[in-house]
Design a protein around this motif. Structure first.
Motif, mmCIF file in Angstrom:
data_model
loop_
_atom_site.group_PDB
_atom_site.id
_atom_site.type_symbol
_atom_site.label_atom_id
_atom_site.label_comp_id
_atom_site.label_asym_id
_atom_site.label_seq_id
_atom_site.Cartn_x
_atom_site.Cartn_y
_atom_site.Cartn_z
ATOM 1 N N GLU A 164 -1.132 -1.016 -4.284
ATOM 2 C CA GLU A 164 -1.409 -0.365 -5.778
ATOM 3 C C GLU A 164 -0.114 0.635 -5.791
ATOM 4 N N ALA A 165 0.412 1.225 -4.802
ATOM 5 C CA ALA A 165 1.197 2.165 -5.057
ATOM 6 C C ALA A 165 2.131 2.247 -3.548
ATOM 7 N N VAL A 166 3.421 2.672 -3.941
ATOM 8 C CA VAL A 166 4.258 3.018 -2.724
ATOM 9 C C VAL A 166 4.947 4.328 -2.895
ATOM 10 N N SER A 167 4.996 5.265 -2.089
ATOM 11 C CA SER A 167 5.931 6.368 -2.230
ATOM 12 C C SER A 167 6.700 6.596 -1.057
ATOM 13 N N ILE A 168 7.861 7.010 -1.233
ATOM 14 C CA ILE A 168 8.852 7.350 -0.227
ATOM 15 C C ILE A 168 9.298 8.759 -0.026
ATOM 16 N N ASN A 195 10.657 -4.090 1.809
ATOM 17 C CA ASN A 195 10.599 -4.231 3.098
ATOM 18 C C ASN A 195 9.241 -3.886 3.347
ATOM 19 N N ILE A 196 8.570 -2.893 2.790
ATOM 20 C CA ILE A 196 7.194 -2.367 3.305
ATOM 21 C C ILE A 196 6.222 -3.689 2.787
ATOM 22 N N ARG A 197 6.245 -4.184 1.718
ATOM 23 C CA ARG A 197 5.559 -5.235 1.406
ATOM 24 C C ARG A 197 5.669 -6.429 2.071
ATOM 25 N N GLY A 198 6.766 -6.643 2.463
ATOM 26 C CA GLY A 198 6.967 -8.011 3.274
ATOM 27 C C GLY A 198 6.450 -7.815 4.842
ATOM 28 N N ALA A 249 6.375 6.965 4.618
ATOM 29 C CA ALA A 249 6.055 6.332 3.296
ATOM 30 C C ALA A 249 4.689 6.331 3.140
ATOM 31 N N ASN A 250 4.048 6.336 1.886
ATOM 32 C CA ASN A 250 2.486 6.334 1.733
ATOM 33 C C ASN A 250 2.416 5.278 0.906
#
Ligand SMILES: Cc1cc2nc3c(=O)[nH]c(=O)nc-3n(C[C@H](O)[C@H](O)[C@H](O)COP(=O)(O)OP(=O)(O)OC[C@H]3O[C@@H](n4cnc5c(N)ncnc54)[C@H](O)[C@@H]3O)c2cc1C
Length: 595
Positions: free
Chosen positions: A505-509, A484-487, A397-398
């Motif tokens: 600002e953004a999440v990519s999987i 899950n990442i944010r938490g 993830a980025n």
């Protein structure tokens, strides 16, 4: 993915579908435009000795296969470039003449990474030279243990939630404690380590508290694709995990190490050979050399900067064309393979329309398990050898952060998780190239990279773990992963000022269902290292077809993809003289003292 799996489940339906015949004939059709297919096409152009027409077909929407680039635009308007798959060029001092010749031919000068592009003082300058451990205690709760510069284990161990006996055992381990096996010579000690897992070593021989087996549970996965319950203790030693000091095993590389273990033990290279978009930089260099109109500019800097012109990749009349979203579903010689003059390749385009294209020769640079299903021209034993390559699934993830003061306040660049969902989260590599600049202050956007090898069935043989992990990977929903990442980031770095709602600002999987090529490892693969190796049987070309891909090398590296492309193109062009490639999985045995 949907088309590919429908074809896997009902291959005849695709073989019998009405197909349009593509105009023109090709000297070479390449199936798969990952690093191996791109390198194969480039080598064919270089060594054919005549002008050639080449068509590359790939199921993905971007060239590069595992080597994928990602771009974000931050709220501040700044462009941020990251990698979505293959990370860095690993251990260049162990590269083959073939890999070195390819890099030279593409004007990639490795010396420029440490000298110009990789900012080696960045972590110290920005006060993030430490790392941290996150001990998970259920969703959203846990303990962050900071191992900042100058803090010794005796200082940070009391911060962990481990019981005092476990802390004492860990301190002993980190300070060089472990078995001595004084009654055995070095060779016998190594043999013993090759026959047990690291988990077994920790619990039965280093006699540590069971909680430490959980602490180290997935520390081997990033390199070997399995946790410590399936990795040999010898490979864990090569990786630098603790417990082996008192055994005084020496420095010599051991033949029983897995290919990655051999590389880890033999390599003296810093881990700095990183384009801003990872090994997509190498893929783009190959694309530019094959289709110059698609990526303007010269030199390494332009590789980082330029925007790929997708329309230019597949222009009618161009000598090399790269067709994306084209899934190959069949292949057959027109006549007996030994005498045939043509091969027909069948593929499905983005609209679901079937096509047939005719070629003088074919380079299969896709995955071994796909090749086993493409043709009925191969004997059952070879199809079985092709099926042996069960790729390791990975999740990347980025996360784009607008600011990263919290990391600075915590004094860490990375966080390893114990018992959590992800293995690690780390600020991106500090690399600047051309107009792509890494963050120069915590007010500038940066990417945090998270990763995890999906260990589907811990304790089972690695191929079973990979198959089970792939099924899991496809079930996770994006919104669950995002939450899950944010938490996690909020819980770990909230006390240092990170506000997930404000800063993320953004999440990519990136789901790499068919990730690392499978590497042979003790004790699972009895044929390693003596052979005969399944990959050597599997990769035999036939008629007008040759087989490349890192599966053919049973070695999950960019340089393996190039080595295997070189071998395969040499098979297609027997009169040409291509540079030498490494003949077996891992670094050249002679180069590392095993010849
Ligand atoms: C997440 C990840 C991280 C990695 N990190 C590193 C690293 O740091 N350093 C390193 O050296 N190596 C790394 N590797 C390994 C390295 O990237 C690979 O070995 C290499 O890129 C593989 O190239 P390839 O061309 O052999 O295969 P791939 O990149 O898998 O390319 C094969 C291509 O074939 C296509 N294909 C498959 N079937 C079909 C079909 N039927 N029709 C059409 N197309 C098809 C696929 O879409 C794919 O694009 C990493 C790999 C992964 C997955």
């Amino acid at each position: 993915m949907a088309t590919a799996h429908a074809w896997r489940d009902a291959p005849r339906a695709h073989a019998d579908a009405v197909a349009e015949r593509d105009d023109g004939v090709e000297d070479l059709v390449v199936v798969g435009a990952g690093l191996s297919g791109l390198a194969g096409a480039w080598l064919f152009v270089q060594h054919a000795g005549r002008p050639v027409r080449i068509l590359l077909l790939d199921a993905l929407a971007q060239p590069g296969g595992h080597a994928q680039r990602e771009e974000f635009t931050s709220r501040s308007g700044r462009r941020v470039v990251a990698y979505g798959g293959s990370q860095s060029l690993d251990s260049p001092s162990l590269f083959s003449p073939a890999m070195n010749a390819l890099l030279a031919g593409l004007q990639i000068d490795l010396a420029r990474f440490p000298a110009q592009f990789y900012d080696t003082g960045w972590t110290e300058r920005h006060g993030v030279a430490g790392n941290a451990l996150w001990f998970e205690r259920g969703t959203g709760a846990g303990t962050l243990v900071r191992r900042t510069v100058g803090r010794t284990p005796a200082q940070w161990l009391p911060d962990t939630p481990l019981a005092p006996p476990a802390q004492a055992d860990w301190l002993r381990l980190l300070e060089g404690g472990g078995p001595r096996w004084a009654h055995l010579g070095v060779a016998a000690r190594r043999s013993r380590l090759a026959a047990m897992t690291y988990r077994e070593f920790l619990l039965r021989h280093a006699r540590v508290h069971p909680a430490l087996a959980e602490v180290y549970a997935d520390r081997t996965a990033g390199y070997f694709g399995v946790g410590i319950e399936a990795t040999s203790a010898l490979d864990a030693w090569a990786l630098g995990l603790p417990g082996f000091d008192a055994l005084a095993l020496g420095e010599a590389v051991d033949a029983r190490l897995s290919p990655s273990g051999r590389q880890l033990k033999a390599s003296r290279d810093d881990y700095v050979y990183h384009f801003p978009d990872g090994n997509a930089g190498l893929a783009r260099a190959l694309v530019r050399a094959l289709v110059p109109d698609a990526l303007p500019g010269q030199g390494m800097e332009a590789l980082a900067d330029g925007t790929l012109d997708a329309a230019a990749l597949d222009r009618p009349g161009a000598p090399v064309r790269l067709r994306q979203r084209a899934l190959v579903t069949g292949l057959r010689h027109l006549g007996p393979p030994a005498q045939a003059e043509w091969v027909e390749v069948r593929y499905v385009d983005a609209r679901g329309v079937s096509h047939v294209v005719r070629a003088r020769q074919v380079l299969l640079a896709c995955w071994h398990r796909v090749i086993a299903r493409l043709t009925d021209e191969l004997p059952a034993a070879q199809r079985q050898a092709l099926d042996d390559q069960v790729k390791v699934p990975l999740l990347y993830a980025n996360v784009l952060l607008g600011r990263w003061h919290a990391w600075q306040r915590a004094g860490v660049r990375s966080i390893q998780s114990v018992g959590g969902f992800w293995s690690e989260a780390a600020l991106d590599f500090p690399v600047s190239m051309g107009g792509v600049r890494c963050a120069q202050s915590p007010d500038e956007p940066i990417v945090v990279h998270l990763d995890k090898v999906v260990l589907g069935a811990p304790g089972r043989p690695p191929r079973e773990q990979a198959a089970a992990g792939r099924a899991q990977l496809l079930q996770w929903r994006f919104d669950e992963l995002e939450q899950n990442i944010r938490g996690w980031l909020h819980a770990a770095l909230g006390p240092y000022g990170l506000d997930a709602a404000r800063d993320i600002e953004a999440v990519s999987i990136h789901r790499w269902a068919h990730g690392y090529a499978y590497e042979y490892m003790r004790p699972w693969d009895r044929h390693w290292p003596r052979g005969p190796l399944p990959c050597e049987h599997a990769r035999r070309g036939w008629g007008r077809v040759a087989i490349a891909n890192s599966d053919a090398g049973a070695y999950a590296y960019a340089h393996s993809a190039v080595d295997q492309a070189t071998r395969a193109v040499q098979e297609l062009l027997p009169q040409a003289r291509l540079p030498a490639w490494h003949p077996m999985p891992g670094p050249n045995p002679r180069q590392i003292g095993l010849g």
